[in-house]
Structure formats: C-alpha cells, structure tokens
Design a protein around this motif. Structure first.
Motif, PDB file in Angstrom:
ATOM      1  N   VAL A  53      -1.573   0.017  -8.224  1.00 21.89           N
ATOM      2  CA  VAL A  53      -0.921  -0.501  -7.017  1.00 21.89           C
ATOM      3  C   VAL A  53      -1.023  -2.014  -7.047  1.00 21.89           C
ATOM      4  O   VAL A  53      -1.991  -2.581  -7.569  1.00 21.89           O
ATOM      5  CB  VAL A  53      -1.581   0.089  -5.747  1.00 21.89           C
ATOM      6  CG1 VAL A  53      -2.993  -0.435  -5.549  1.00 21.89           C
ATOM      7  CG2 VAL A  53      -0.740  -0.174  -4.520  1.00 21.89           C
ATOM      8  N   ARG A  54       0.008  -2.659  -6.522  1.00 25.25           N
ATOM      9  CA  ARG A  54       0.002  -4.126  -6.440  1.00 25.25           C
ATOM     10  C   ARG A  54       0.225  -4.511  -4.972  1.00 25.25           C
ATOM     11  O   ARG A  54       1.272  -4.229  -4.402  1.00 25.25           O
ATOM     12  CB  ARG A  54       1.092  -4.726  -7.305  1.00 25.25           C
ATOM     13  CG  ARG A  54       1.061  -6.265  -7.369  1.00 25.25           C
ATOM     14  CD  ARG A  54       2.192  -6.756  -8.230  1.00 25.25           C
ATOM     15  NE  ARG A  54       2.148  -8.181  -8.490  1.00 25.25           N
ATOM     16  CZ  ARG A  54       3.149  -9.013  -8.262  1.00 25.25           C
ATOM     17  NH1 ARG A  54       4.274  -8.563  -7.745  1.00 25.25           N
ATOM     18  NH2 ARG A  54       3.034 -10.288  -8.546  1.00 25.25           N
ATOM     19  N   LEU A  55      -0.783  -5.127  -4.419  1.00 30.08           N
ATOM     20  CA  LEU A  55      -0.718  -5.554  -3.028  1.00 30.08           C
ATOM     21  C   LEU A  55      -0.318  -7.019  -2.962  1.00 30.08           C
ATOM     22  O   LEU A  55      -0.697  -7.818  -3.831  1.00 30.08           O
ATOM     23  CB  LEU A  55      -2.070  -5.353  -2.351  1.00 30.08           C
ATOM     24  CG  LEU A  55      -2.692  -3.961  -2.479  1.00 30.08           C
ATOM     25  CD1 LEU A  55      -4.034  -3.919  -1.762  1.00 30.08           C
ATOM     26  CD2 LEU A  55      -1.760  -2.891  -1.952  1.00 30.08           C
ATOM     27  N   GLY A  65       0.816  -1.199   0.000  1.00 31.33           N
ATOM     28  CA  GLY A  65       0.000   0.000   0.000  1.00 31.33           C
ATOM     29  C   GLY A  65       0.854   1.256   0.000  1.00 31.33           C
ATOM     30  O   GLY A  65       2.080   1.197   0.092  1.00 31.33           O
ATOM     31  N   GLY A  66       0.191   2.384  -0.103  1.00 33.83           N
ATOM     32  CA  GLY A  66       0.889   3.661  -0.087  1.00 33.83           C
ATOM     33  C   GLY A  66       0.014   4.753  -0.664  1.00 33.83           C
ATOM     34  O   GLY A  66      -1.185   4.561  -0.860  1.00 33.83           O
ATOM     35  N   TYR A  79      -1.895 -11.941  -4.700  1.00 37.78           N
ATOM     36  CA  TYR A  79      -1.671 -10.558  -5.085  1.00 37.78           C
ATOM     37  C   TYR A  79      -2.995  -9.923  -5.496  1.00 37.78           C
ATOM     38  O   TYR A  79      -3.925 -10.600  -5.932  1.00 37.78           O
ATOM     39  CB  TYR A  79      -0.696 -10.471  -6.257  1.00 37.78           C
ATOM     40  CG  TYR A  79       0.649 -11.079  -5.980  1.00 37.78           C
ATOM     41  CD1 TYR A  79       0.971 -12.358  -6.433  1.00 37.78           C
ATOM     42  CD2 TYR A  79       1.607 -10.376  -5.247  1.00 37.78           C
ATOM     43  CE1 TYR A  79       2.202 -12.921  -6.166  1.00 37.78           C
ATOM     44  CE2 TYR A  79       2.843 -10.934  -4.978  1.00 37.78           C
ATOM     45  CZ  TYR A  79       3.135 -12.214  -5.447  1.00 37.78           C
ATOM     46  OH  TYR A  79       4.359 -12.760  -5.176  1.00 37.78           O
ATOM     47  N   LEU A  80      -3.033  -8.606  -5.359  1.00 38.79           N
ATOM     48  CA  LEU A  80      -4.168  -7.828  -5.849  1.00 38.79           C
ATOM     49  C   LEU A  80      -3.609  -6.621  -6.584  1.00 38.79           C
ATOM     50  O   LEU A  80      -2.907  -5.806  -5.992  1.00 38.79           O
ATOM     51  CB  LEU A  80      -5.070  -7.360  -4.701  1.00 38.79           C
ATOM     52  CG  LEU A  80      -6.330  -6.643  -5.141  1.00 38.79           C
ATOM     53  CD1 LEU A  80      -7.344  -7.648  -5.694  1.00 38.79           C
ATOM     54  CD2 LEU A  80      -6.946  -5.843  -3.998  1.00 38.79           C
ATOM     55  N   THR A 107      -3.149  -3.227   4.762  1.00 35.98           N
ATOM     56  CA  THR A 107      -2.214  -2.261   4.207  1.00 35.98           C
ATOM     57  C   THR A 107      -3.039  -1.107   3.633  1.00 35.98           C
ATOM     58  O   THR A 107      -4.051  -1.318   2.966  1.00 35.98           O
ATOM     59  CB  THR A 107      -1.313  -2.904   3.139  1.00 35.98           C
ATOM     60  OG1 THR A 107      -0.341  -1.962   2.684  1.00 35.98           O
ATOM     61  CG2 THR A 107      -2.092  -3.447   1.946  1.00 35.98           C
ATOM     62  N   LEU A 108      -2.621   0.111   3.934  1.00 29.80           N
ATOM     63  CA  LEU A 108      -3.391   1.297   3.577  1.00 29.80           C
ATOM     64  C   LEU A 108      -3.053   1.762   2.170  1.00 29.80           C
ATOM     65  O   LEU A 108      -1.883   1.960   1.841  1.00 29.80           O
ATOM     66  CB  LEU A 108      -3.113   2.416   4.576  1.00 29.80           C
ATOM     67  CG  LEU A 108      -3.758   3.780   4.286  1.00 29.80           C
ATOM     68  CD1 LEU A 108      -5.279   3.673   4.306  1.00 29.80           C
ATOM     69  CD2 LEU A 108      -3.273   4.823   5.299  1.00 29.80           C
ATOM     70  N   VAL A 109      -4.091   1.947   1.377  1.00 29.65           N
ATOM     71  CA  VAL A 109      -3.959   2.544   0.052  1.00 29.65           C
ATOM     72  C   VAL A 109      -4.689   3.880   0.085  1.00 29.65           C
ATOM     73  O   VAL A 109      -5.883   3.928   0.400  1.00 29.65           O
ATOM     74  CB  VAL A 109      -4.553   1.638  -1.041  1.00 29.65           C
ATOM     75  CG1 VAL A 109      -4.508   2.358  -2.390  1.00 29.65           C
ATOM     76  CG2 VAL A 109      -3.798   0.316  -1.102  1.00 29.65           C
TER      77      VAL A 109
END
Length: 114
Positions: free
Chosen positions: A17-19, A8-9, A78-79, A108-110
């Motif tokens: 984004v790839r989690l 995240g970020g 993965y996402l 995880t924060l996006v």
C-alpha cells in the motif's frame, strides 16, 4: 493548515500500500514529517519519519518493509508498506512538525486481511 491523508483500504497480507499525505496551507519551516498508526485498543505509535534534511527513521518492527519519502510537490510525504501483515491494520495518521507545533491529518485506514 490541513493535512489530508489518503491511500488506505483493504489489502491482502503480502500486498503493498502507498499512503499519501498533502499539507494544505503555509508552513514556513517544515522540520519533520511523519506517519503514525493506531490500531484498535492500542496507543498511537510512530511508523516512520523524515526530517528537513531527508534523514529517515523507522520503527524497528517495520524496517525493511516500509519506505517514507517526500514528494516532488512541496509539503507532500508518502509511506509505502510492502509485505503487509495483519498486524499492520491500523489508522495511519500523518504529522507535520514545525518548531513546537504539530499538525495532524485525519488518518486513513489500512486493513490487512489474512
């Protein structure tokens, strides 16, 4: 069993984004892995899931922008989210389901900036 989510970020709208989610510990039968998200003040909602036979399901509002996939390493999922929108801002949690048991990661924060 522990699940660790990462990736995240802060991302600009339109970006990607790839989690990643890694399951540590032994789960004999992994029936389903999934990503949920929870935006501030809202309930947690399913984003995407993938079953043991790799059948995928996506939330209607993210179809076409989101891909869930298993990793080559065991117990990794993965996402990828493309064309991010401000409304995608949330804490993303991964889930591993084995029979009646659910295992959750810490999230995880996006954050998507407009």
């Amino acid at each position: 069993v522990q699940l660790q989510a990462s990736g995240g970020g802060l991302v600009q709208a339109g970006g990607s984004v790839r989690l990643s989610c890694v399951v540590y510990g032994s789960i004999n039968i992994m029936d389903r892995m999934a990503w949920y998200r929870q935006a501030p003040g809202l309930q947690r909602e399913l984003v995407a899931e993938i079953t043991s036979d790799s059948t995928t399901t996506y939330r209607d509002s993210v179809k076409g922008r989101v891909t869930i996939a298993k990793g080559n390493a065991k117990n990794t999922v993965y996402l990828k989210i493309d064309n991010l929108k401000p409304e995608d801002t949330a804490v993303y949690h991964c889930l591993a389901q084995s029979g009646p048991r659910d295992y959750w990661g810490q999230g995880t924060l996006v954050t998507v900036s407009s």
